[in-house]
Design an enzyme around this catalytic site. Structure first.
Site, PDB file in Angstrom:
ATOM      1  CE  LYS A  33      -4.389   1.310   2.057  1.00 48.03           C
ATOM      2  NZ  LYS A  33      -5.048   1.651   0.812  1.00 48.03           N
TER       3      LYS A  33
HETATM    4  N1  PXG Z   1      -7.810  -1.938  -3.176  1.00 51.91           N
HETATM    5  C1  PXG Z   1      -7.103  -0.796  -3.175  1.00 51.91           C
HETATM    6  C2  PXG Z   1      -6.254  -0.486  -4.343  1.00 51.91           C
HETATM    7  C3  PXG Z   1      -7.170   0.071  -2.092  1.00 51.91           C
HETATM    8  O1  PXG Z   1      -6.452   1.194  -2.091  1.00 51.91           O
HETATM    9  C4  PXG Z   1      -8.733  -1.449  -1.030  1.00 51.91           C
HETATM   10  C5  PXG Z   1      -8.593  -2.274  -2.134  1.00 51.91           C
HETATM   11  C6  PXG Z   1      -9.562  -1.904   0.120  1.00 51.91           C
HETATM   12  O2  PXG Z   1      -8.711  -2.282   1.203  1.00 51.91           O
HETATM   13  P1  PXG Z   1      -9.198  -2.185   2.711  1.00 51.91           P
HETATM   14  O3  PXG Z   1      -8.042  -2.698   3.510  1.00 51.91           O
HETATM   15  O4  PXG Z   1      -9.487  -0.741   2.978  1.00 51.91           O
HETATM   16  O5  PXG Z   1     -10.388  -3.034   2.861  1.00 51.91           O
HETATM   17  C7  PXG Z   1      -8.002  -0.252  -0.992  1.00 51.91           C
HETATM   18  C8  PXG Z   1      -8.079   0.679   0.163  1.00 51.91           C
HETATM   19  C9  PXG Z   1      -9.895   6.623  -0.548  1.00 51.91           C
HETATM   20  C10 PXG Z   1      -8.989   5.486  -0.422  1.00 51.91           C
HETATM   21  O6  PXG Z   1      -9.752   7.550   0.290  1.00 51.91           O
HETATM   22  C11 PXG Z   1      -9.406   4.178  -0.327  1.00 51.91           C
HETATM   23  C12 PXG Z   1      -8.474   3.148  -0.211  1.00 51.91           C
HETATM   24  C13 PXG Z   1      -7.178   3.482  -0.221  1.00 51.91           C
HETATM   25  C14 PXG Z   1      -6.803   4.779  -0.340  1.00 51.91           C
HETATM   26  C15 PXG Z   1      -7.686   5.797  -0.430  1.00 51.91           C
HETATM   27  O7  PXG Z   1     -10.699   6.626  -1.460  1.00 51.91           O
HETATM   28  N2  PXG Z   1      -8.893   1.839  -0.132  1.00 51.91           N
END
Ligand code: PXG
Length: 290
Positions: free
Chosen positions: A149
């Site tokens: 990430k």
């Molecule tokens: N895929 C990606 C590429 C992500 O960045 C998720 C899946 C979902 O992961 P989690 O652990 O949250 O269930 C993410 C994470 C936003 C934002 O503010 C959202 C994410 C990351 C960065 C920013 O829109 N989601």
């Protein structure tokens, strides 16, 4: 808003970092997005573990212990009087100079922001989202592993823009094999012949914490689940579809590339999962001290 930077708290206007920080200059860093619900931080340990893994993968040695970061997160919530909200942890390579080499970055920068955030308007939870497939592929694990990430989100942002240009709320990214990986900021789930399916992590999907939670909830409820190779065809012909993410939680999808999903309304099993998820987020998590 009170922002945490490297052990100190600043009012928003005074929360600043150097223009020579490699997080800004090169997107050299990692981050986490976490939610708090009713005085508890949901899946905090899982997020801290993923942050550590992301940092390790980019050879960024965190100079803080897990306990120190956890304490900083909880104190940021306290100082902002956050009971329910969104937390953003950012770790950059730190202040260096021009030039890619991180040698001159003497210590990483840790930023913690606590705020309120609603990712999608309420209407989408009731009526469902429209998604399209983007022309931009999910980056290959051979270039930048999507499991990290990192602060390099251009792959996702370019795809997101394509989705927006097509009038969709989210965009599907395919991998170099043409298989479905995930959306720009959410993981993908669907129901086919009653089985809950999500693309394998090897498709290039982030190991989403909401993804893992949803798989756990479904298995506990006795549902059959599968992590599989997924083609667009599988989405076009599924019974129900939804996206998962910390910010979005579980959000139904009712249209994929012009094909209506199911009867065009959020599915029954999706609604059931949304209820179970809501119960979990409001009854578990790390308490924010008073
Ligand atoms: N895929 C990606 C590429 C992500 O960045 C998720 C899946 C979902 O992961 P989690 O652990 O949250 O269930 C993410 C994470 C936003 C934002 O503010 C959202 C994410 C990351 C960065 C920013 O829109 N989601």
């Amino acid at each position: 808003m009170i922002i945490y930077i490297d052990g100190k708290f600043y009012p928003e206007e005074e929360a600043k970092i150097s223009v020579f920080d490699h997080g800004l200059l090169y997107g050299d860093g990692v981050f986490e997005g976490i939610r708090a619900y009713e005085g508890r931080v949901f899946k905090l340990e899982e997020h801290l573990a993923r942050l550590e893994d992301s940092a390790k993968a980019i050879l960024l040695k965190l100079p803080w212990s897990r306990d120190e970061i956890r304490e900083a997160v909880l104190e940021t919530c306290q100082r902002n009087k956050i009971q329910s909200g969104y937390l953003r942890l950012v770790v950059t390579r730190g202040k260096g100079y021009l030039g890619l080499s991180p040698d001159r970055c003497k210590k990483p920068t840790l930023i913690i922001i606590a705020t309120d955030l609603e990712l999608y308007p309420e209407k989408y939870y009731r009526e469902g989202l429209k998604v399209v497939t983007g022309a931009t592929w999910r980056q290959s694990p051979a270039s930048l592993d999507p499991g990290i990430k990192s602060l390099n989100y251009l792959n996702n942002i370019l795809a997101k823009i394509e989705g927006q240009q097509a009038g969709a709320q989210e965009v599907i990214l395919l991998n170099s094999q043409g298989l479905v990986s995930e959306c720009s900021g959410d993981n993908i789930f669907f129901l086919r012949n009653g089985v809950l399916v999500t693309p394998k992590l090897s498709s290039g999907a982030l190991n989403g914490i909401t993804r893992t939670t949803v798989l756990e909830i479904a298995r506990e409820a006795g549902w059959e689940t599968r992590e599989d190779d997924v083609r667009r065809y599988d989405l076009f012909t599924c019974e129900e579809m939804f996206l998962t993410g910390t910010g979005a939680e579980i959000v139904p999808v009712v249209e994929v590339d012009g094909r209506i999903v199911g009867d065009g309304k959020p599915g029954k099993k999706t609604s059931d999962l949304m209820k179970r998820y809501r119960k979990l987020v409001t009854t578990t998590g790390t308490k924010i001290p008073a």
